[in-house]
Design an enzyme around this catalytic site. Structure first.
Site, PDB file in Angstrom:
ATOM      1  N   LYS A  68       0.833  -1.347  -0.081  1.00 16.71           N
ATOM      2  CA  LYS A  68       0.137  -0.027  -0.331  1.00 16.71           C
ATOM      3  C   LYS A  68       1.271   1.454  -0.422  1.00 16.71           C
ATOM      4  O   LYS A  68       1.285   1.432   0.851  1.00 16.71           O
ATOM      5  CB  LYS A  68      -0.918   0.040   1.236  1.00 16.71           C
ATOM      6  CG  LYS A  68      -1.935   0.969   1.233  1.00 16.71           C
ATOM      7  CD  LYS A  68      -2.502   1.089   2.299  1.00 16.71           C
ATOM      8  CE  LYS A  68      -4.202   2.246   2.450  1.00 16.71           C
ATOM      9  NZ  LYS A  68      -5.096   2.093   2.901  1.00 16.71           N
ATOM     10  N   SER A 120     -10.080   2.714   2.637  1.00 17.83           N
ATOM     11  CA  SER A 120      -8.625   2.836   1.815  1.00 17.83           C
ATOM     12  C   SER A 120      -8.194   1.547   1.144  1.00 17.83           C
ATOM     13  O   SER A 120      -6.752   2.343   0.003  1.00 17.83           O
ATOM     14  CB  SER A 120      -8.638   4.301   2.056  1.00 17.83           C
ATOM     15  OG  SER A 120      -7.445   3.000   3.105  1.00 17.83           O
ATOM     16  N   SER A 122     -10.024   0.027   6.246  1.00 19.15           N
ATOM     17  CA  SER A 122      -9.777   0.384   5.304  1.00 19.15           C
ATOM     18  C   SER A 122      -9.223  -1.424   5.124  1.00 19.15           C
ATOM     19  O   SER A 122      -9.130  -1.517   3.593  1.00 19.15           O
ATOM     20  CB  SER A 122      -8.876   1.242   5.726  1.00 19.15           C
ATOM     21  OG  SER A 122      -9.198   3.118   5.627  1.00 19.15           O
TER      22      SER A 122
END
Lengths: 491, 482
Positions: free
Chosen positions: A76, A151, A175
Site C-alpha cells: 500500500k 482505503s 480500510s
C-alpha cells in the site's frame, strides 16, 4: 499459478520449478495488461522489483530462503519505501521519494519478499471507495463499474485480480476489511500495536493499524508473521512476545474443528432492532456463513453492543481531530508539493494545502480543526473519547459470553463508482460494522463467504485482544470446508 | 494616591543537557553546520514517530525533587498545533493538562549588604517539551533559511507563580534557578547559546487589589536584559495606567538596543493551539523506584549545603550563601578547606569569596577556569596560618600562582624568597637601624604624635622588603620606643 497459496508458491520456488524472477515477471506482465483498466497501482518499478527477485533467487540458491523469499507482494502506498515514490494517494506527496523504509517494509524485505509495486488508495487513507485518490479511482475486478472499497482499495483489487500474491494494507476504520469484503479476499486488522506504525504515513494515530490482505486466512497468517512484532521506534508498539500466527493452522481437528467456539451475534446487527440498514442479500449470505460455522461445531450466543450506534459519530470526531494535526507537516516547506506562486508565508501555506489536498482530506482537516478548537474540545473530542471507552467496554462485556463476534463486514456489496461520492455521510456509513473495532483497538478479519447479486460478500470475525492466531485459525477451518476464497474474477 | 505594586511571574525554558534529542536519536550539540543534526524524525518526514528520551525525563524528575515539587506518577504529552517553518510537524510536542512536575519552591537572595533579604518563590509547574528549529532571516538574498538542528532539543519549561515584586527579585529568581539547574547538572546554563531563556509576565496593581492585566516579555537571554526589560515595562505600564489607558494583554519583545519593549501580538490575534493528547506517545508513567533512584543520585542541594557550611565551618549566613550560590564555587571552597584545615575555614572563605572572586571577575572567568586550583589556594592559606607568609606577601604568592610563575606555594616562597621574617633578633636589628636613621620621627612620636609610629613601622617593613611579620614589628618597635 493463479490459484497458488503463498505456501505453494514458496514450495515451487524452493523446488526451483519457478524462479522469483519468472514469478515477478509473470505478475509484472499481468499488471501491465490489467492495471491500465483497474488502476490498482500508483507506482510500478520493474527494475527495482526484478533486482529484488534476483537477490531472492540467489538467497534461495544459497538455501537461505524463508517462507516469503521471492514472493511478489504489493505494498500500500502509505508505507514509506526507500527509493520508491511514496504518495499516500495524494498530490501533496506525488513527488515524494522516501529516504527510509517503514518497519513493515524493512521486515518484509528482510524476509526476502519482492515489492511488486505501490498500490492505489484513498488520499491519506480517507475514504471507503478509493475514489478520493489523486491518482484516480481503482476499479473492482469483479465489475469495473464498481468501487473496490477503501482505503486499501488498490491492494484489495491487486490481490483479487492476481496482480500480486498478497498485499499489505492499513485499517483506520475498516480500510483493510471493507475492501477485502468488496473484492472477495481475506484481510486482517491486528490488535492495535501489534504491527509497527513507523513509516506508515499517519491518518489517525490512535486507530491506524497495518495488516495483511491475501487470498486466504492461511496466507494472511504467514504474512503477519513477517509484519508483526515490537518496534522500539513506535511508542505505541506493544511489547508482546513474538507469535507464530500460523501455529494452529496445521493442527488436525476432525469433523468438528470449531467445537467449543462460542460465536456471539450482536443483536444490534441481527435482531429486530437492527440499526445499520444492511442489504438483505448480504444478510442472507452472512446467515448462511454462520450456519456453516455452526456446522463446523461452533455454538451461537446472542450478545449486545449497545453503544455501537455511536461508533460512526465518535469516529468522525476522533479520526479527523488526529488527522488535522498529523497532516500539518504537509506545508510545502521541506518536501512534497509546493504551490508555485505565493505572496508570503501564509499564502505559501494556504495555496500549497489548498492545491495539494483533495476535497475529502480538506473536509476532515476542517472537521478535526473545529472539534479541537477552544470551546468545542470538551463537547466533541472529550465526549467522543468517553464514547470510545464505552464501546471498548461493550466488547469486553460481550467477550465474557463469546470467543468471536460474527457479522457482515460491510452493509452492502461493491457500489457503483460515483454512487456515494457526493454524499459523505452515506460513504461514512459503509464502515458501520468495522469502525467500532478500531475504536476499541481489537483485531478483526474479513473473509469471503459468498456472493450477492454476483458480487462478493465478506464475513467479519471480531476477536478479543491478541486473538489474531485464533481468528485466523477459525477462518482457516471455514476456508478448508468452503471454496469462496478461491473464486477469482474473470479478467 | 496609592503606589503601584509590581507583579512578576517568570517562565523559563531550560535546555536539558542530554546527548540526544527528546524524541529522536539525533545529537543536541550546539553550533554545528545548519541541518546536520536533524534526523528523519526531526525533519518530520511522513510516517516518522517520536520516542521519548528517558534522560530528559530523568532531568525533569531531578528538578522536581530539587525544588520539593510533586513529580507526577502519570503525565501526558500533548500537541500544541501551529504553523511555522521552523516547526516541522506543524505542532510542538509539549505537556499541557498533566505536567511532569507541579508545585515546589525556590529560595532567592535579593540585594546586597544592609538591603539584602531572602524570599521564597513558589513554582507552578515544570513540563517537558521539544524546542523548535531556528528561522534565519539574514544572508539569504531576501529569503529565509531554516536550521532544524535545534528542533527536538529537550526543554524543561519552568513556570513560577507571580511572586516577584521588583526587577531585582526577578533577577534574583532567575539567578537562583540558573544556579540550581546547573547545580543538579540538567542544563549547561549557557545563556548566549540559548540554553536558559526567560519570559517575564509583568502586571501592576494597587496593593490589596486583584491581579492586573499582564504583558509577557518574551525570550530574555541575559540577567541584564531581564532587569532592563522589566524596568522599562513597569515604567510604561504605570504611565499607561496613570494616563487612564487600560493595559491590553499582549506578548512583547524587548529590544536591547533601544531599551524598549514593543508589542508582538495581542490576545485577539493569539493562536488557538488546539492542544490534545499526542496519540503517538503513551502517558509518561514514573514509578517510585525510578524516583528513588534519581533521589539517591541527587547532589547535596544549595539549601542543605548552606546550612552545613554554617554548622560545619562556622560561617556566617552571608558567607555560606555566597559560597553555595553555585556548585563549582561550593566544591572549590570545600577543596580549599580540605587542604588548609577546618580551623582555617573562615580565611578560606575570604580568599575564595574576596580575593579569588575579584581576580576571576577582573578577567571575566568562571571559577572552573581559575588558574589557581583549590589545593594551591589551600596551601597558601595554610602558610599564612603557620606564619610563613604575611597576608600581604600571600597576595603576591597568589598573583604568582595566577600568572603561572610556579605550581607550588612553597616553591614560589622559596624561589622568590618570600618567607616571612619571624626571627625577633633579625627584626630587632632592622628596627635599630631604622631608629638610628630616623631620629626626627622618634622625637615626634615621643612628643605624642601617634602617626609617627606608623611611619616607623612602614620604614621597618620597607627595610624588610615587606617580609617581616607585621605583628612582631609592631610589638618590638613599641618596646624599643618605651
Amino acid at each position: 499459478m493463479i490459484k497458488s497459496s503463498l505456501k505453494q508458491l514458496a514450495a515451487a520456488l524452493a523446488a526451483k520449478s519457478v524462479s522469483s524472477v519468472e514469478l515477478t515477471q509473470w505478475y509484472l506482465e499481468r499488471i501491465s495488461r490489467l492495471n491500465p483498466e483497474l488502476n490498482a497501482f500508483i507506482t510500478v518499478d520493474p527494475y527495482r522489483s526484478l533486482a529484488q527477485a534476483r537477490a531472492a533467487d540467489e538467497r534461495i540458491a544459497r538455501g537461505e530462503a524463508g517462507p516469503l523469499t521471492g514472493i511478489p507482494l504489493a505494498q500500500k502506498d502509505i508505507f514509506c519505501t526507500k527509493g520508491w515514490r511514496t504518495t499516500c494517494g495524494s498530490k501533496m506527496l506525488s513527488n515524494f521519494v522516501s529516504p527510509y523504509d517503514a518497519t513493515v517494509i524493512e521486515r518484509l524485505d528482510a524476509a526476502g519478499a519482492v515489492n511488486i509495486g505501490k498500490t492505489n488508495m484513498d488520499e491519506f487513507a480517507m475514504g471507503s471507495s478509493n475514489e478520493t485518490s489523486h491518482f484516480g479511482p481503482v476499479k473492482n475486478p469483479w465489475d469495473a463499474s464498481r468501487v473496490p472499497g477503501g482505503s486499501s482499495g488498490g491492494s484489495a483489487a491487486a490481490v483479487a485480480a492476481r496482480l500480486a500474491a498478497a498485499a499489505t494494507g492499513t485499517d483506520t476504520g475498516g480500510s483493510i476489511r471493507q475492501p477485502a469484503a468488496l473484492c472477495g479476499i481475506t484481510g486482517l486488522k491486528p490488535t492495535y500495536g501489534v504491527v509497527s506504525r513507523y513509516g506508515m504515513i499517519a491518518f489517525a494515530s490512535s486507530l491506524d493499524q497495518g495488516g495483511p490482505m491475501a487470498h486466504s486466512a492461511e496466507d494472511c497468517a504467514l504474512l503477519l508473521n513477517h509484519m508483526a512484532g515490537f518496534d522500539a521506534r513506535d511508542s505505541t508498539s506493544l511489547e508482546h512476545p513474538a507469535e507464530e500466527y500460523t501455529r494452529e493452522l496445521a493442527v488436525e481437528s476432525g469433523d468438528a474443528p470449531l467445537a467449543g467456539v462460542r460465536i456471539g451475534l450482536p443483536r444490534e446487527f441481527f435482531g429486530d432492532d437492527e440499526q445499520s440498514g444492511c442489504d438483505p442479500g448480504v444478510m442472507q449470505v452472512v446467515q448462511a456463513a454462520i450456519a456453516e460455522y455452526r456446522a463446523l461445531g461452533a455454538d451461537v450466543v446472542e450478545v449486545s453492543l449497545p453503544n455501537s450506534k455511536l461508533s460512526v459519530p465518535a469516529y468522525y470526531v476522533i479520526a479527523p481531530a488526529e488527522a488535522s494535526s498529523n497532516l500539518s507537516r504537509f506545508d510545502g516547506v521541506r518536501y512534497g508539493y509546493r504551490a508555485s506562486d505565493y505572496a508570503d508565508l501564509n499564502d505559501l501555506y494556504c495555496k500549497t494545502r489548498a492545491e495539494g489536498f483533495g476535497a475529502e482530506v480538506k473536509r476532515r482537516i476542517l472537521i478535526g480543526t473545529y472539534v479541537l478548537s477552544h470551546g468545542y474540545y470538551d463537547a466533541y473530542y472529550l465526549q467522543a473519547q468517553r464514547i470510545r471507552r464505552l464501546i471498548a467496554r461493550d466488547f469486553a462485556e460481550a467477550f465474557r459470553q463469546c470467543d468471536v463476534i460474527l457479522g457482515p463486514t460491510s452493509p452492502c456489496t461493491a457500489f457503483r463508482l460515483g454512487e456515494k461520492a457526493a454524499d459523505p455521510v452515506q460513504m461514512y456509513l459503509s464502515d458501520i460494522y468495522t469502525i467500532a473495532v478500531n475504536l476499541a483497538g481489537l483485531p478483526a478479519l474479513s473473509h469471503p463467504c459468498g456472493f450477492a447479486g454476483g458480487l462478493p460478500v465478506g464475513l467479519q470475525l471480531i476477536g478479543d485482544y491478541f486473538s489474531e492466531a485464533r481468528l485466523l485459525n477459525w477462518a482457516h477451518r471455514y476456508q478448508l470446508n468452503t471454496d469462496w476464497h478461491t473464486r477469482a474474477p474473470e479478467l | 494616591m496609592n503606589s503601584w505594586e509590581i507583579i512578576i511571574g517568570i517562565e523559563t525554558h531550560v535546555q536539558l543537557a542530554t546527548v540526544s534529542k527528546i524524541f529522536s536519536g539525533a545529537p543536541t550539540m550546539f553550533g554545528a553546520e545548519p541541518n546536520t543534526q536533524a534526523c528523519a524524525v526531526d525533519l518530520a518526514l511522513p510516517g516518522v514517530l517520536p520516542v521519548l528520551n528517558k534522560k530528559a525525563v530523568e532531568c525533569a524528575i531531578r528538578f522536581g525533587l530539587a525544588i520539593g515539587a510533586d513529580v507526577a506518577r502519570r503525565s501526558v504529552f500533548a500537541r500544541k498545533n501551529y504553523f511555522y517553518p521552523d516547526l516541522p510537524k506543524g505542532y510542538q510536542i509539549s505537556q499541557f493538562e498533566l505536567p511532569v512536575v507541579s508545585g515546589g519552591q525556590l529560595a532567592i537572595a535579593v540585594g546586597q549588604g544592609d538591603q539584602a533579604y531572602e524570599k521564597t518563590v513558589r513554582l507552578t509547574r515544570a513540563h517537558l517539551e521539544e524546542d523548535a528549529g531556528k528561522s534565519l532571516h539574514e544572508d539569504f538574498h531576501g529569503k529565509s533559511g531554516i536550521d532544524l538542528n535545534r528542533a527536538g532539543t529537550p526543554l524543561l519549561e519552568i513556570v513560577s507563580e507571580p511572586d516577584m515584586r521588583s526587577s531585582d527579585e526577578a533577577v534574583a529568581y532567575a539567578k537562583a534557578l540558573h544556579a540550581l539547574v546547573r547545580w543538579i547538572g540538567i542544563c549547561d546554563g549557557n545563556m548566549q547559546e540559548g540554553s536558559f531563556r526567560c519570559d517575564a509576565n509583568v502586571s501592576m496593581r494597587r496593593p490589596g487589589q486583584p491581579l492586573g492585566t499582564r504583558r509577557e516579555i518574551k525570550n530574555l537571554n541575559s540577567f541584564r536584559f531581564l532587569k532592563e526589560a522589566i524596568d522599562y515595562e513597569v515604567r510604561w505600564q504605570i504611565n499607561e495606567l496613570e494616563e487612564g489607558r487600560p493595559i491590553v494583554q499582549a506578548t512583547v519583545l524587548f529590544d536591547p538596543g533601544s531599551g524598549v519593549t514593543r508589542t508582538m501580538r495581542t490576545k485577539e490575534d493569539a493562536h488557538d493551539y488546539r492542544y490534545f493528547p499526542d496519540p503517538d506517545l503513551l502517558p509518561l508513567v514514573i514509578g517510585e523506584d525510578w524516583i528513588a533512584q534519581v533521589q539517591a543520585a541527587l547532589p547535596e542541594l544549595p539549601g542543605a549545603k548552606k546550612a552545613r557550611f554554617m554548622s560545619e565551618y562556622g560561617l556566617s549566613a552571608y558567607d555560606a550563601a555566597t559560597l553555595t550560590a553555585g556548585l563549582e564555587m561550593a566544591d572549590f571552597y570545600e577543596a580549599v578547606v580540605a587542604v588548609a584545615g577546618k580551623a582555617q575555614a573562615k580565611p578560606c572563605a575570604n580568599w575564595v569569596m574576596v580575593d579569588l572572586a575579584a581576580r576571576l571577575n577582573k578577567e571575566d572567568r568562571e571559577i572552573g577556569a581559575s588558574p589557581v586550583n583549590p589545593a594551591q589556594l589551600g596551601s597558601l592559606v595554610a602558610r599564612i596560618a603557620d606564619q610563613t607568609l604575611s597576608n600581604n606577601i600571600a597576595k603576591k604568592v597568589f598573583e604568582a600562582l595566577w600568572n603561572g610563575e610556579g605550581t607550588s606555594v612553597d616553591d614560589i616562597i622559596e624561589v622568590q624568597g618570600l618567607k616571612q621574617i619571624t626571627d625577633s633578633g633579625a627584626i630587632e636589628a632592622l628596627i635599630d637601624a631604622v631608629l638610628a636613621a630616623n631620629v626626627a620621627m622618634v622625637s615626634e612620636f615621643k612628643a605624642g604624635k601617634e602617626k609617627a609610629f606608623n611611619a616607623l613601622v612602614g620604614q621597618v617593613m620597607k627595610a624588610a622588603k615587606g617580609k617581616a611579620n607585621p605583628q612582631q614589628v609592631n610589638e618590638l618597635l613599641r618596646q624599643k620606643l618605651q
